[in-house]
Design an enzyme around this catalytic site. Structure first.
Site, PDB file in Angstrom:
ATOM      1  N   HIS A 165       4.501   4.949  -7.403  1.00  0.00           N
ATOM      2  CA  HIS A 165       3.701   5.551  -6.324  1.00  0.00           C
ATOM      3  C   HIS A 165       4.533   6.530  -5.491  1.00  0.00           C
ATOM      4  CE1 HIS A 165       1.119   1.679  -6.359  1.00  0.00           C
ATOM      5  NE2 HIS A 165       0.343   2.649  -6.782  1.00  0.00           N
ATOM      6  N   CYS A 252       3.502  -1.749   0.622  1.00  0.00           N
ATOM      7  CA  CYS A 252       2.455  -2.268  -0.282  1.00  0.00           C
ATOM      8  C   CYS A 252       1.805  -3.527   0.241  1.00  0.00           C
ATOM      9  CB  CYS A 252       3.021  -2.669  -1.630  1.00  0.00           C
ATOM     10  SG  CYS A 252       4.275  -1.669  -2.284  1.00  0.00           S
TER      11      CYS A 252
HETATM   12  C1  CIR Z   1       1.591  -2.646  -9.530  1.00  0.00           C
HETATM   13  O1  CIR Z   1       2.231  -2.222 -10.482  1.00  0.00           O
HETATM   14  O2  CIR Z   1       0.475  -2.237  -9.263  1.00  0.00           O
HETATM   15  C2  CIR Z   1       2.194  -3.729  -8.654  1.00  0.00           C
HETATM   16  N1  CIR Z   1       2.980  -4.595  -9.453  1.00  0.00           N
HETATM   17  C3  CIR Z   1       3.015  -3.132  -7.540  1.00  0.00           C
HETATM   18  C4  CIR Z   1       2.198  -2.377  -6.554  1.00  0.00           C
HETATM   19  C5  CIR Z   1       3.006  -1.808  -5.445  1.00  0.00           C
HETATM   20  N2  CIR Z   1       2.179  -1.168  -4.486  1.00  0.00           N
HETATM   21  C6  CIR Z   1       2.553  -0.144  -3.725  1.00  0.00           C
HETATM   22  O3  CIR Z   1       3.633   0.416  -3.903  1.00  0.00           O
HETATM   23  N3  CIR Z   1       1.682   0.318  -2.827  1.00  0.00           N
END
Ligand code: CIR
Length: 257
Positions: A165, A252
């Protein structure tokens, strides 16, 4: 000023969260993750936020990462359309929490073929930088832009070429300061800001999080901590190691508004 946050407790299934292992090897330990999450929530509360901490949802291994299925701002909330099959249903589960704070006519939806995840959305004053990544496509960006423009915001797209991201590679610390990778340092979109390039061995610390003037920094990244402190920000350090193993950073884990 943020006054509220929404979080969701990690579930036991988080050991099956999606990962590229870009921030750490191995599977997270559930008990440790739960304790780290408690500390995260306590830290937000200590910085003045009222936190709605939702119950764990075992159906979705990555559901503690509530930043991705919604984007919130003062005037409205946008339910996104997460790109991966294992996460897409999270958008339905965040709606009830969003409805506690936003009227139906303040809630908007990113629709297929648009995809978007909140980790790709970075707000600077009234301007949104939106990462174009494997998770957020052009159609998702165009829908998002049309929604936020109704409320006086602007939005531009930024390519994400280094991994998951946008906010893993650039973060706005407020007061004109950004933490960036060397690649984001060259990004024309960010040329006007004071940019601080984070060393490759401290990449995870880019995603530090300014909450009402205090910056929360992940534990274990002394050079970046010093950079932030030298800029004059008060800091709080917390350990986020178990979330890092499944590519999860500090932002996140909450929606802040
Ligand atoms: C994913 O790959 O979607 C999750 N394991 C990690 C998401 C992290 N979210 C973020 O950076 N906003």
């Amino acid at each position: 000023m943020f006054t509220r946050a929404i979080t969701r407790k990690p579930c036991r299934a988080l050991i099956d969260g999606i990962t590229t292992s870009m921030f750490g090897e191995g599977k997270p330990d559930y008990e440790t993750a739960a304790a780290q999450h408690d500390k995260y929530v306590e830290t937000l509360e200590s910085l003045g936020l009222e936190v709605l901490n939702l119950e764990a949802d075992e159906r979705y291994p990555d559901s503690c990462f509530v930043e991705d299925p919604a984007v919130v701002m003062a005037e409205c909330a946008i339910i996104t359309n997460p790109a991966t099959d294992s996460r897409n249903g999270e958008k339905f589960e965040i709606i009830d929490a969003i409805k506690k704070y936003y009227a139906d006519d303040q809630i908007f939806y990113i629709e297929a073929p648009g995809t978007m995840e909140g980790g790709d959305v970075m707000l600077v004053d009234k301007h949104f930088y939106v990462g174009q990544s494997d998770r957020t496509n052009k159609e998702g960006f165009e829908q998002f832009k049309a929604i936020v423009e109704k409320f006086g915001y602007t939005a531009t797209a930024v390519p994400v070429t280094e991994g998951l991201h946008l906010k893993d590679f650039v973060i706005y610390l407020e007061k004109g300061n950004m933490l960036v990778t060397p690649t984001m340092n060259e990004q024309p979109a960010f040329a006007e800001y004071n940019r601080f390039v984070v060393d490759a061995d401290e990449l995870y610390a880019i995603n530090s999080m300014n909450i009402n003037g205090t910056v929360i920094v992940p534990e274990g990244f002394p050079k970046t901590l010093k950079t932030i402190q030298d800029l004059g920000y008060p800091t709080v350090v917390i350990n986020n190691s178990e979330f890092a193993k499944i590519d999860g950073s500090l932002t996140c884990l909450s929606l802040r508004f």
